[in-house]
Design a protein around this motif. Structure first.
Motif, PDB file in Angstrom:
ATOM      1  N   PHE A 158       5.684   8.641  -2.053  1.00 40.79           N
ATOM      2  CA  PHE A 158       6.695   8.775  -1.012  1.00 40.79           C
ATOM      3  C   PHE A 158       8.057   8.599  -1.672  1.00 40.79           C
ATOM      4  CE2 PHE A 158       2.721   7.227   0.620  1.00 40.79           C
ATOM      5  CZ  PHE A 158       2.483   8.048   1.716  1.00 40.79           C
ATOM      6  N   HIS A 159       8.678   9.730  -1.996  1.00 39.34           N
ATOM      7  CA  HIS A 159       9.891   9.716  -2.832  1.00 39.34           C
ATOM      8  C   HIS A 159       9.615   8.916  -4.107  1.00 39.34           C
ATOM      9  CE1 HIS A 159      12.593  11.809  -0.052  1.00 39.34           C
ATOM     10  NE2 HIS A 159      11.869  11.237   0.901  1.00 39.34           N
ATOM     11  N   GLY A 160       8.465   9.191  -4.665  1.00 42.88           N
ATOM     12  CA  GLY A 160       8.085   8.609  -5.952  1.00 42.88           C
ATOM     13  C   GLY A 160       7.357   7.285  -5.876  1.00 42.88           C
ATOM     14  N   ALA A 161       7.468   6.587  -4.753  1.00 42.08           N
ATOM     15  CA  ALA A 161       6.836   5.271  -4.620  1.00 42.08           C
ATOM     16  C   ALA A 161       5.415   5.420  -4.099  1.00 42.08           C
ATOM     17  CB  ALA A 161       7.643   4.377  -3.690  1.00 42.08           C
ATOM     18  N   TRP A 162       4.535   4.540  -4.555  1.00 46.56           N
ATOM     19  CA  TRP A 162       3.171   4.521  -4.060  1.00 46.56           C
ATOM     20  C   TRP A 162       3.064   3.574  -2.868  1.00 46.56           C
ATOM     21  CZ3 TRP A 162       4.231   4.583  -9.343  1.00 46.56           C
ATOM     22  CH2 TRP A 162       3.733   5.684 -10.057  1.00 46.56           C
ATOM     23  N   SER A 163       1.997   3.723  -2.116  1.00 46.30           N
ATOM     24  CA  SER A 163       1.733   2.823  -0.990  1.00 46.30           C
ATOM     25  C   SER A 163       1.127   1.509  -1.497  1.00 46.30           C
ATOM     26  CB  SER A 163       0.783   3.490   0.008  1.00 46.30           C
ATOM     27  OG  SER A 163      -0.396   3.942  -0.649  1.00 46.30           O
ATOM     28  N   HIS A 164       1.086   0.525  -0.617  1.00 47.27           N
ATOM     29  CA  HIS A 164       0.509  -0.776  -0.987  1.00 47.27           C
ATOM     30  C   HIS A 164      -0.962  -0.610  -1.353  1.00 47.27           C
ATOM     31  CE1 HIS A 164       0.658  -5.341  -0.317  1.00 47.27           C
ATOM     32  NE2 HIS A 164      -0.549  -5.080  -0.771  1.00 47.27           N
ATOM     33  N   TRP A 165      -1.720   0.100  -0.511  1.00 44.97           N
ATOM     34  CA  TRP A 165      -3.128   0.376  -0.762  1.00 44.97           C
ATOM     35  C   TRP A 165      -3.352   1.870  -0.876  1.00 44.97           C
ATOM     36  CZ3 TRP A 165      -5.192  -3.099   3.807  1.00 44.97           C
ATOM     37  CH2 TRP A 165      -5.210  -4.440   3.383  1.00 44.97           C
ATOM     38  N   ILE A 166      -4.297   2.247  -1.735  1.00 48.78           N
ATOM     39  CA  ILE A 166      -4.666   3.645  -1.932  1.00 48.78           C
ATOM     40  C   ILE A 166      -6.187   3.751  -1.913  1.00 48.78           C
ATOM     41  CG2 ILE A 166      -4.486   5.661  -3.458  1.00 48.78           C
ATOM     42  CD1 ILE A 166      -2.065   4.361  -4.778  1.00 48.78           C
ATOM     43  N   ASN A 167      -6.698   4.814  -1.338  1.00 48.53           N
ATOM     44  CA  ASN A 167      -8.123   5.082  -1.416  1.00 48.53           C
ATOM     45  C   ASN A 167      -8.453   5.580  -2.824  1.00 48.53           C
ATOM     46  OD1 ASN A 167     -10.621   6.793  -1.318  1.00 48.53           O
ATOM     47  ND2 ASN A 167     -10.632   6.103   0.812  1.00 48.53           N
ATOM     48  N   GLY A 168      -9.286   4.846  -3.516  1.00 50.52           N
ATOM     49  CA  GLY A 168      -9.585   5.168  -4.908  1.00 50.52           C
ATOM     50  C   GLY A 168     -10.397   6.430  -5.101  1.00 50.52           C
ATOM     51  N   GLU A 169     -11.006   6.930  -4.044  1.00 54.44           N
ATOM     52  CA  GLU A 169     -11.744   8.188  -4.135  1.00 54.44           C
ATOM     53  C   GLU A 169     -10.856   9.382  -3.889  1.00 54.44           C
ATOM     54  OE1 GLU A 169     -16.320   7.661  -3.002  1.00 54.44           O
ATOM     55  OE2 GLU A 169     -15.007   7.301  -1.286  1.00 54.44           O
TER      56      GLU A 169
END
Length: 334
Positions: free
Chosen positions: A123-134
């Protein structure tokens, strides 16, 4: 200083991954017979196990947590944590440096991690706090927290930059890994998170909820590294005015208070009397050496961190509320 930072980090991660009962039992049985060096080895190896043996199987990043009962969504085995994965990257490097894991295997794994992060939601280069690893898709941390998390991104980026620096002068495969890290770092739009040019960084932005989380980053807490990285960006930097108006609250975060004869230097956001929880003395400094680190208001961030830890220790020795177990051998509140 390097050894101190590694020990603090490994100790913190160990305490995060074991229950109090397990730590107490370990202390009473195994560790009572260990030398200081053997204890250091054990703590670092146990911290490494979480990120090496227990990694999410597709992305190979660090899991938020996982319980096989799967009662809570965040216990899903494929939910990875971005900030925690940054700490995991640092831990892998310690494992390589200390000979706990083979260097070539680490490079292979790190390549998988960087490739995953390059394709994951940003999101404008930033990742979210949690990501689905799959899938690489955002897993909401809260109802409106389903977009970029600048602070977790900073913790992750700190680890990414450590990987870049560690391998940048290596063989061809290692140099290629370092280049991937560099590209990820340069893609983060730190200045976007000033909400249109305000002189402060904001923690969250969501394409669905925009700036509704409305959480400005102001010191002093664990978020200093966010401003350091934002100011250092070669592509999307903030200016010094944003740092001083935002992080230092125009200097209002300074204090002349002391505890146990030790100056606090700054107003810790949740406790101006004792200082903050010790993760505030960990997270920003996993790869940032506070020794001699200064700005126009603080002469030496090492002194700030040292006093915060000593105050925590003295509080546990004094134990004014008579909590069970607090004392000179059981302290470190986080």
């Amino acid at each position: 200083m390097k050894k101190i930072i590694i020990f603090l980090f490994a100790s913190f991660m160990l305490s995060s991954c074991q229950s109090q009962k397990t730590v107490t039992e370990t202390k009473n049985t195994e560790t009572s017979k260990l030398t200081d060096q053997q204890l250091m080895d054990k703590v670092q190896k146990d911290a490494l196990k979480y990120f090496w043996d227990y990694a999410e199987p597709n992305s190979l990043l660090g899991r938020e947590r996982y319980h096989e009962d799967n009662i809570y969504p965040q216990n899903d085995k494929h939910v990875v944590t971005t900030g925690g994965s940054g700490f995991g990257l640092a831990t892998v490097l310690v494992g390589v440096e200390r000979g706990f894991i083979p260097r070539d295997e680490a490079v292979k794994r790190l390549n998988t991690m960087m490739d995953f992060l390059a394709k994951a939601d940003r999101f404008h280069g930033a990742w979210s706090h949690w990501i689905n690893g799959e899938t690489g898709k955002v897993v909401p941390f809260g109802r409106k927290d389903n977009g970029g998390d600048l602070v977790e991104t900073a913790f992750l980026t700190s680890g990414i930059l450590m990987v870049r620096e560690y391998f940048k002068d290596g063989n061809a495969e290692e140099k290629a890994l370092a280049q991937k890290c560099d590209e990820l770092w340069k893609g983060i739009e730190w200045n976007w998170y000033t909400k249109g040019g305000e002189k402060v960084l904001y923690w969250h932005w969501s394409p669905e909820y925009q700036w509704e989380m409305n959480f400005p980053l102001q010191g002093y807490n664990e978020c200093l590294i966010t401003y350091i990285l934002a100011a250092s960006s070669p592509t999307h930097a903030i200016d010094a005015e944003t740092y001083y108006q935002g992080w230092t609250r125009n200097g209002a975060y300074l204090t002349d208070k002391s505890k146990y004869g030790l100056p606090l230097y700054v107003k810790h956001n949740y406790s101006e009397e004792y200082g903050g929880p010790l993760f505030w003395a960990h997270y920003s400094y996993i790869g940032l050496d506070p020794t001699g680190l200064s700005d126009k208001l603080i002469k030496n961030y090492f002194d700030l961190n040292k006093n915060q830890v000593l105050i925590d220790y003295q509080y546990c020795v004094e134990n004014p509320k008579n909590w069970k177990g607090y004392g000179e051998n059981y302290w470190g509140l986080t």
